[in-house]
Design an enzyme around this catalytic site. Structure first.
Site, PDB file in Angstrom:
ATOM      1  N   CYS A 123       9.888  -2.020   8.491  1.00  0.00           N
ATOM      2  CA  CYS A 123       9.915  -3.130   7.531  1.00  0.00           C
ATOM      3  C   CYS A 123      11.021  -4.132   7.832  1.00  0.00           C
ATOM      4  O   CYS A 123      10.803  -5.342   7.867  1.00  0.00           O
ATOM      5  CB  CYS A 123      10.011  -2.613   6.103  1.00  0.00           C
ATOM      6  SG  CYS A 123      11.541  -1.790   5.670  1.00  0.00           S
ATOM      7  N   HIS A 182      13.019  -0.211   1.415  1.00  0.00           N
ATOM      8  CA  HIS A 182      11.873  -0.989   1.907  1.00  0.00           C
ATOM      9  C   HIS A 182      12.093  -2.457   1.586  1.00  0.00           C
ATOM     10  O   HIS A 182      12.699  -2.805   0.568  1.00  0.00           O
ATOM     11  CB  HIS A 182      10.576  -0.500   1.261  1.00  0.00           C
ATOM     12  CG  HIS A 182       9.341  -1.182   1.790  1.00  0.00           C
ATOM     13  ND1 HIS A 182       9.055  -1.244   3.138  1.00  0.00           N
ATOM     14  CD2 HIS A 182       8.328  -1.838   1.164  1.00  0.00           C
ATOM     15  CE1 HIS A 182       7.905  -1.905   3.314  1.00  0.00           C
ATOM     16  NE2 HIS A 182       7.456  -2.270   2.130  1.00  0.00           N
ATOM     17  N   GLU A 194       3.939  -7.058   4.922  1.00  0.00           N
ATOM     18  CA  GLU A 194       4.870  -5.952   5.092  1.00  0.00           C
ATOM     19  C   GLU A 194       4.451  -5.041   6.234  1.00  0.00           C
ATOM     20  O   GLU A 194       3.269  -4.930   6.580  1.00  0.00           O
ATOM     21  CB  GLU A 194       4.966  -5.127   3.811  1.00  0.00           C
ATOM     22  CG  GLU A 194       3.666  -4.451   3.418  1.00  0.00           C
ATOM     23  CD  GLU A 194       3.780  -3.554   2.195  1.00  0.00           C
ATOM     24  OE1 GLU A 194       4.900  -3.123   1.861  1.00  0.00           O
ATOM     25  OE2 GLU A 194       2.722  -3.279   1.570  1.00  0.00           O
TER      26      GLU A 194
END
Length: 306
Positions: A123, A182, A194
């Site tokens: 990420c 994240h 993402e």
């Protein structure tokens, strides 16, 4: 995301950082489809035969979906969207330069077993790459925690504010107790792009405001590297800082160029000058000897390449 872990609980992703926050994990999301697109990077194809869950959202929906974002933020969205379909890989994107790398196995996540064979991003690796492409340099290195607390942040939004005040290019984060495991890039209209978890590919998803959603930040990176003018005629750039490396682009005459960084490499003698300094031109993906850039032999105000 940046790393992967743990148990399966619907609602929070299981991947996370491949950096210092490796222990901070997310839970898995149930697979809703099989994505059959084989990701490519620079002509290389990943042929690992693994069923790939597809997160909410379609590749065609990736882009700037609301007005008001800065040009840098819009370019970051565009750069991230270009990676739709590329593998999530734990620790991917954290090489010396921003860009996809092969991943690592996360011992706590069986889905990461193939990550060392997959070229891609986690990420924060995707966020790093997107803003490097958009702003020049490497403004957001590090993992999700570092990016969420970066000095490049100029505005913060709490979880309670939801998506109302957000603009495309803002970074959404998940974590609790001061941790961030994240991070994703907001597109507008309740959507985000993402790199979510091992076994999936970069995709567009609905923003997940529940669970441990921690809020969002707006990035205002430093100004892009300065511009300079070349001189001379029929000047070639090269793939590497060496005259023996492949030629990339020819400047028929004086041209304005953007310089990202410079380094000492092969010594060149031309036009009565001798210099071992070379500049990297990100818009061409190529190097040019500083002999053919107007200015000091070592350009003022330009950083040294890593």
């Amino acid at each position: 995301m940046n790393t992967t872990t743990g148990t399966t609980t619907r609602g929070t992703p299981r991947g996370g950082d491949g950096g210092p926050d490796m222990a901070m994990r997310r839970t898995a999301v149930a697979a809703v489809a099989v994505l059959t697109l084989l990701a490519t990077w620079g002509g290389a194809r990943d042929t690992t035969a693994v069923a790939v869950p597809k997160a909410a959202g379609a590749a065609g929906a990736c882009g700037v979906l609301a007005p008001g974002a800065s040009p840098v933020a819009e370019r970051a969205v565009g750069a991230a969207c270009e990676q739709i379909g590329v593998w999530y890989t734990w620790g991917g994107g954290h090489g010396q330069q921003p860009g996809p790398t092969y991943g690592q196995v996360d011992p706590s996540d069986p889905d990461s077993a193939h990550d060392p064979e997959r070229l891609g991003f986690d990420c924060s690796g995707l966020v790093r790459y997107a803003y490097a492409r958009a702003a020049g340099g490497d403004p957001l290195p590090g993992n999700a925690y570092h990016q969420f607390h970066s000095p490049q942040v100029n505005q913060r939004f709490t979880a309670a504010q939801g998506t109302g005040p957000l603009l495309p290019g803002d970074l959404l984060a998940w974590g609790s107790g001061g941790s961030v495991h994240h991070i994703a890039i907001y597109l507008g209209a309740g959507k985000m792009v993402e790199a979510r978890e091992s076994g999936t590919r970069i995709t567009v998803s609905d923003v997940r405001l529940g669970g441990d959603y921690a809020g969002a930040v707006r990035i205002a990176p430093a100004a892009a590297p300065g511009t300079f003018s070349t001189w001379g005629t029929d000047v070639w750039t090269h793939k590497e800082p060496s005259t023996t490396s492949p030629r990339v682009h020819r400047f028929p005459g004086p041209t304005t160029v953007r310089v990202e960084c410079q380094k000492h490499a092969e010594t060149v003698t031309a036009e009565g000058y001798t210099n071992d300094a070379w500049s990297y031109l990100p818009d061409y993906g190529a190097w040019i000897t500083n002999i053919y850039i107007k200015g000091a032999a070592w350009l003022d105000g330009v950083r040294t390449c890593p």
